[in-house]
Design an enzyme around this catalytic site. Structure first.
Site, PDB file in Angstrom:
ATOM      1  N   TYR A  66      14.104  31.746   4.822  1.00  0.00           N
ATOM      2  CA  TYR A  66      12.895  32.497   5.159  1.00  0.00           C
ATOM      3  C   TYR A  66      12.840  32.849   6.639  1.00  0.00           C
ATOM      4  CZ  TYR A  66      10.811  31.353   0.607  1.00  0.00           C
ATOM      5  OH  TYR A  66      10.540  31.252  -0.717  1.00  0.00           O
TER       6      TYR A  66
ATOM      7  N   LYS B 136       0.840  -1.203   0.000  1.00  0.00           N
ATOM      8  CA  LYS B 136       0.000   0.000   0.000  1.00  0.00           C
ATOM      9  C   LYS B 136       0.878   1.258   0.000  1.00  0.00           C
ATOM     10  CE  LYS B 136      -0.468  -0.445   5.039  1.00  0.00           C
ATOM     11  NZ  LYS B 136      -1.292  -1.067   6.086  1.00  0.00           N
TER      12      LYS B 136
ATOM     13  N   ARG C  93     -10.473  -0.372  15.026  1.00  0.00           N
ATOM     14  CA  ARG C  93     -10.335   0.441  13.831  1.00  0.00           C
ATOM     15  C   ARG C  93     -11.366  -0.052  12.816  1.00  0.00           C
ATOM     16  NH1 ARG C  93      -4.435   0.924  11.020  1.00  0.00           N
ATOM     17  NH2 ARG C  93      -5.049  -1.089  10.145  1.00  0.00           N
TER      18      ARG C  93
ATOM     19  N   MET D 261       9.879  24.994   0.464  1.00  0.00           N
ATOM     20  CA  MET D 261       9.104  24.018  -0.306  1.00  0.00           C
ATOM     21  C   MET D 261      10.014  23.131  -1.160  1.00  0.00           C
ATOM     22  SD  MET D 261       6.028  24.526  -3.067  1.00  0.00           S
ATOM     23  CE  MET D 261       5.068  25.566  -2.002  1.00  0.00           C
TER      24      MET D 261
HETATM   25  C1  LIG Z   1      -0.446  -1.985   6.861  1.00  0.00           C
HETATM   26  C2  LIG Z   1      -0.952  -3.270   7.363  1.00  0.00           C
HETATM   27  C3  LIG Z   1      -0.078  -4.355   7.555  1.00  0.00           C
HETATM   28  C4  LIG Z   1       1.420  -4.247   7.444  1.00  0.00           C
HETATM   29  O1  LIG Z   1       1.983  -3.849   8.675  1.00  0.00           O
HETATM   30  P1  LIG Z   1       3.549  -3.695   8.890  1.00  0.00           P
HETATM   31  O2  LIG Z   1       3.691  -3.254  10.298  1.00  0.00           O
HETATM   32  O3  LIG Z   1       3.989  -2.638   7.930  1.00  0.00           O
HETATM   33  O4  LIG Z   1       4.164  -5.004   8.608  1.00  0.00           O
HETATM   34  C5  LIG Z   1      -0.629  -5.585   7.900  1.00  0.00           C
HETATM   35  N1  LIG Z   1      -1.967  -5.719   8.074  1.00  0.00           N
HETATM   36  C6  LIG Z   1      -2.826  -4.691   7.938  1.00  0.00           C
HETATM   37  C7  LIG Z   1      -4.261  -4.914   8.173  1.00  0.00           C
HETATM   38  C8  LIG Z   1      -2.345  -3.427   7.594  1.00  0.00           C
HETATM   39  O5  LIG Z   1      -3.192  -2.399   7.487  1.00  0.00           O
END
Ligand SMILES: *Cc1c(COP(=O)(O)O)cnc(C)c1O
Length: 369
Positions: free
Chosen positions: A264, A38, A136, A313
């Protein structure tokens, strides 16, 4: 690797392979690995990383949102993809690209089954996410009967896996809590399997789960940060190698006289003659403004150079008074030294945030070191 001549994020696929081997050395031979790619592969390059992970042997990918998975499909990656955070509005995108949704509530399940039936899908793989304490996303134990009834009353979906996510797998002080999460998951998954009459894949562990609770590996683990080189523990970091190195180059060197200021708001005032270097990287590239005024640093020829004044920036200025360096010389923003881990600590964050924060403006360069 060639010296940087502009700001680049180097992605070292050999480091990725080394991390993959280290993590899988903690697992049984037949435990599947879901590579979490992701957020552009934690800020790197999700396609390059995913292609390498296919070669290394992952069974699954996880993305947060459908578009992230569609990028993989466009790159001809055919491995199964779990979408961790679908919404009813994205069901069609998910199924059109042969991706598989995590279903986390009664309403989602009802809506997805409805959608799947209307779309004429059969045995479409879904993944059930259980909330065992993170609070969550996820079903709870009270939902077991509902899930069993709903999923056995249709041919449109099939439960491919059931999983939960640990809240504090990196924290030894939270061992009891983690074990209670794992205990709840065991209980819930057994009950569902009994009711539906088949056994989906089960998975609970993220990276620090793999390192600290390998006994709970079940059929698959979901690893993200470890693949990219961080183990949420200084000792584990030694066994892993950062995949991403953010490099840049010195654009200009100035000699700033006592009393003069830099940047700045004139935030840096020279108390003595200071040699400064200006770098073509700024907060729009992911260098958080809070790193200014000597909180953060980079390395030039292996030597530490503080960021002085405010982060702009598109630029930062660094103090190179005691460093023998010239315009055009390479600068490491993070990688081996400084590491994203040590830098993240000085601003009270975690490497996840720094590495995913390198903006898409920075060119990604794939290499094998
Ligand atoms: C992002 C995520 C992971 C990966 O976690 P890491 O700590 O980066 O290994 C695993 N499971 C879920 C549900 C996640 O959202």
């Amino acid at each position: 690797m060639q010296k940087a001549t502009e700001t680049v994020l180097e992605i070292d696929l050999n480091a990725l392979a080394q991390n993959y081997r280290y993590l899988t050395s903690k697992l049984d031979k037949d435990t599947r690995v879901m590579g979490v790619v992701k957020a552009f592969g934690y800020g790197s390059d999700s396609v390059a990383v995913a292609k390498e992970l296919v070669i290394l042997g992952v069974s699954y990918f996880a993305v947060a949102y459908p578009d992230e998975g569609i990028s993989l499909r466009k790159a001809s990656i055919e491995t199964s993809i779990l979408v961790l955070h679908p919404l009813p509005a994205t069901f069609k995108k998910i199924t059109d690209s042969c991706m598989e949704p995590a279903i986390y509530s009664r309403s989602m399940l009802t809506q997805f089954i409805d959608f799947a039936e209307k779309s004429g899908l059969t045995d479409f793989p879904i993944h059930l996410k259980f909330n065992t304490g993170l609070n969550r996303l996820g079903f709870i134990a009270d939902d077991i009967d509902f899930i069993a009834e709903k999923t056995t009353a249709t041919f449109s979906v099939k439960i491919k896996s059931m999983f939960t996510h640990l809240a504090a797998s990196e924290d030894a002080a939270e061992k009891d809590f983690t074990e209670s999460q794992l205990g709840q998951f065991k209980d819930i998954s057994e009950k569902i399997i009994n009711k539906i009459g088949y056994k989906p894949l089960l998975h609970t562990l993220n990276t620090s789960g793999v390192l600290n609770y390998p006994e709970a590996q079940y059929d698959m683990v979901r690893t993200g940060i470890g693949l990219y080189g961080f183990g949420n523990d200084p000792e584990e970091n030694k066994n892993l190698k950062p995949v991403a190195t953010l490099k840049t180059v010195i654009s200009q060197i100035h000699t700033v006289k006592k009393g003069e200021t830099v940047g700045y708001n004139r935030a840096f005032k020279a108390s003595e003659t200071t040699k400064t270097a200006t770098l073509p990287v700024g907060h729009a590239d992911g260098i958080k403004r809070i790193f200014g005024n000597r909180k953060g640093w980079v390395t030039v020829h292996g030597k530490k150079a503080s960021i002085i004044g405010n982060v702009c920036m598109d630029m930062i200025m660094i103090d190179v008074t005691s460093i023998d360096c010239d315009e055009g010389d390479e600068v490491i923003v993070f990688g081996e030294n400084p590491s994203a881990d040590e830098l993240s600590k000085v601003i009270n964050t975690i490497p996840y945030e720094l590495i995913t924060g390198v903006s898409q403006r920075v060119k990604r360069v794939i290499c094998r070191k």
